[in-house]
Design a protein around this motif. Structure first.
Motif, short mmCIF file in Angstrom:
data_model
loop_
_atom_site.label_atom_id
_atom_site.label_comp_id
_atom_site.label_asym_id
_atom_site.label_seq_id
_atom_site.Cartn_x
_atom_site.Cartn_y
_atom_site.Cartn_z
N UNK A 1 -6.40 0.72 -0.24
CA UNK A 1 -6.63 -0.72 -0.14
C UNK A 1 -7.04 -1.11 1.28
N UNK A 2 -6.32 -0.62 2.27
CA UNK A 2 -6.64 -0.97 3.66
C UNK A 2 -7.99 -0.39 4.06
N UNK A 3 -8.21 0.88 3.71
CA UNK A 3 -9.46 1.56 4.08
C UNK A 3 -10.67 0.88 3.44
N UNK A 4 -10.54 0.49 2.19
CA UNK A 4 -11.65 -0.20 1.52
C UNK A 4 -12.02 -1.47 2.26
N UNK A 5 -11.01 -2.16 2.77
CA UNK A 5 -11.25 -3.42 3.48
C UNK A 5 -11.84 -3.21 4.86
N UNK A 6 -11.33 -2.22 5.59
CA UNK A 6 -11.71 -2.05 6.99
C UNK A 6 -12.83 -1.03 7.22
N UNK B 1 -11.72 4.78 12.41
CA UNK B 1 -10.88 3.83 11.68
C UNK B 1 -9.93 4.54 10.71
N UNK B 2 -10.40 5.61 10.08
CA UNK B 2 -9.52 6.37 9.18
C UNK B 2 -8.34 6.95 9.95
N UNK B 3 -8.61 7.55 11.09
CA UNK B 3 -7.52 8.12 11.90
C UNK B 3 -6.53 7.04 12.33
N UNK B 4 -7.02 5.88 12.73
CA UNK B 4 -6.14 4.79 13.16
C UNK B 4 -5.27 4.29 12.01
N UNK C 1 -2.65 6.94 11.18
CA UNK C 1 -1.65 7.05 12.25
C UNK C 1 -0.60 5.96 12.10
N UNK C 2 -1.04 4.73 11.85
CA UNK C 2 -0.11 3.62 11.69
C UNK C 2 0.71 3.77 10.42
N UNK D 1 5.27 4.11 9.38
CA UNK D 1 6.02 3.12 8.59
C UNK D 1 7.00 3.86 7.67
N UNK D 2 8.27 3.49 7.70
CA UNK D 2 9.25 4.15 6.82
C UNK D 2 8.83 4.05 5.35
N UNK D 3 8.90 5.18 4.68
CA UNK D 3 8.53 5.23 3.28
C UNK D 3 7.06 5.53 3.03
N UNK D 4 6.25 5.54 4.09
CA UNK D 4 4.82 5.78 3.93
C UNK D 4 4.34 7.02 4.69
N UNK D 5 5.24 7.96 4.93
CA UNK D 5 4.81 9.22 5.56
C UNK D 5 3.76 9.88 4.66
N UNK D 6 2.78 10.49 5.27
CA UNK D 6 1.60 10.92 4.54
C UNK D 6 1.84 12.11 3.64
#
Length: 456
Positions: A132-137, A377-380, A383-384, A388-393
């Protein structure tokens, strides 16, 4: 129906949209066949989930950020948020709602292609948030630059018929960046850098067929009409895929003297990728260059991950990233103004073969901009997300060893995976876990190590 629209054009675009939709499960079959047996199902489901998330994003604000008529040179605005005012207005000769639907499938398949990077070690939840974020940014800005009415690449004269930069370079570079950020698969070093073997080549072939057929809608539908140019695009698309597939399989044959199914499938898809940015702009005879150069470049690009030390498991960058770069640049050389005008209205200045030498510079600008924006942008974003707790890759090493089908889905592509685990539980005296009703009918042969690469 509004009589300003041709019924044949509308019918063709509806069929093209369905064909592009077929490509998405095609990606799932292709990737699942290349992956390890115990992670095959998780890859198929993450592809379809990514399609769902990207479609919701496209409806919510993605279409507006990409194609709003009054947007900036970099990104659109929210005039069409939630498909507001998207209805029967004219969009290049077809109703705008049909245009938005068709383009939404491009927006959905792009992150699906990139998610081959999660093979064997990536968690599903953060991957879907990422989509969702990547599609937007990332996707929306690059698509806006390329196809938007005010996009800066469109304004300077860069050409991209059906998604060389927004779809293929973007997905390939994103897969490379995702692979870098998520890290290598556990046990990868024990193979001394050699790739795991594909676990199900039949699925790879099935996925290739779905993609190849779907590409007729992907490229053929990008004319937005049913006309002479459409027919020419269909032939150019098919011919280039054949030439690239033969090139790749012959390059692999020289190494082992065997006709590689994986090699042919990878080569055919690379050819389809390479011709995508140019299919409506170049003459038929140039397909030989696109097919052969694309096949050679893609084949040798599969070795790049070993040079840079990135475990890009399914060679998405080699096939889509490098294939898209080749197609973009060759379009600047072989584009012909008369070819584009076969639809009776499109005008371009041509490429090197018509003496318009600056076109290659425009194509290079689009390529470099797409690669840089996508990678950084993908790396950024990743990285973020990973902070975030619960969103480890990625999953833990223990979960990776167990397999993502079990850990992430609780379901299996193959019943005998459960049998094998059940037999192990009996031997060790542990309580048996979930066992399929059909499991007893299947072999308990141990699983072979696997996620794949497209290399020979």
């Amino acid at each position: 129906m509004n009589e300003q629209f041709d019924k044949g054009d509308i019918a063709w675009m509806c069929v093209s949209a369905a064909l592009v939709m077929l490509m998405i499960p095609g990606v799932g079959f292709f990737y699942a066949g290349l992956a390890r047996r115990k992670s095959a199902l998780s890859l198929m489901v993450i592809i379809m989930l990514a399609h769902a998330v990207a479609t919701v994003q496209w409806w919510f604000w993605g279409y507006s950020l990409t194609f709003s008529a009054t947007g900036s040179a970099f990104i659109g605005n929210l005039d069409n948020i939630g498909f507001r005012n998207v209805g029967g207005a004219d969009a290049d000769g077809i109703p705008e709602i049909l245009f938005a639907t068709y383009q939404g499938l491009f927006a959905a398949i792009t992150p699906a292609l990139a998610l081959g990077a999660v093979a064997d070690r990536g968690r599903i939840l953060p991957a879907l948030v990422f989509v969702f974020i990547w599609s937007t940014l990332v996707y929306d800005p690059i698509a806006c630059w390329t196809w938007g009415a005010n996009g800066w690449l469109h304004a300077i004269g860069s050409i991209d018929f059906a998604g060389g930069t927004p779809v293929h370079i973007n997905s390939g570079v994103t897969a490379l960046a995702y692979s870098l950020m998520i890290g290598k698969r556990t046990g990868y070093e024990r193979l001394n850098g050699l790739p795991y073997r594909p676990h199900n080549v039949t699925n790879v072939m099935l996925g290739t067929v779905f993609l190849w057929v779907g590409w007729f809608g992907f490229n053929g539908g990008s004319t937005l009409a049913a006309n002479v140019l459409t027919a020419q695009v269909l032939f150019i698309t098919n011919l280039t895929a054949c030439l690239s597939g033969l090139t790749w399989v012959l390059l692999d044959y020289r190494l082992e003297g065997k006709w590689s199914t994986i090699g042919f499938c990878s080569g055919a898809i690379t050819g389809l990728v390479a011709i995508t940015p140019a299919a409506g702009f170049v003459p038929i005879w140039s397909c030989a260059v696109f097919g052969i150069v694309g096949g050679v470049a893609g084949n040798f690009a599969t070795k790049l991950k070993f040079l840079v030390g990135i475990d890009e498991a399914l060679d998405v960058f080699a096939v889509h990233g490098v294939g898209g770069i080749v197609g973009n640049l060759l379009a600047g050389i072989f584009a012909a103004s008369w070819e584009a005008n076969l639809d009776g209205g499109s005008e371009i200045d041509g490429g090197w073969i018509e003496g318009h030498f600056v076109q290659l510079g425009y194509q290079l600008a689009g390529t470099v901009a797409g690669v840089a924006w996508s990678f950084v942008m993908t790396c950024l974003i990743l990285f973020v997300l990973n902070l975030i707790p619960g969103l480890s890759l990625r999953v833990s090493p223990e979960e990776e060893e167990l397999g993502l089908d079990d850990v992430q889905c609780g379901e299996f592509a193959y019943d005998y995976v459960e049998v094998r685990r059940h037999v192990s539980d009996v031997i060790t005296g542990e309580e048996p876990a979930r066992v399929s009703r059909a499991a007893s009918a299947h072999s308990t042969e141990p699983e072979k190590a696997a996620p794949a690469t497209t290399t020979a």
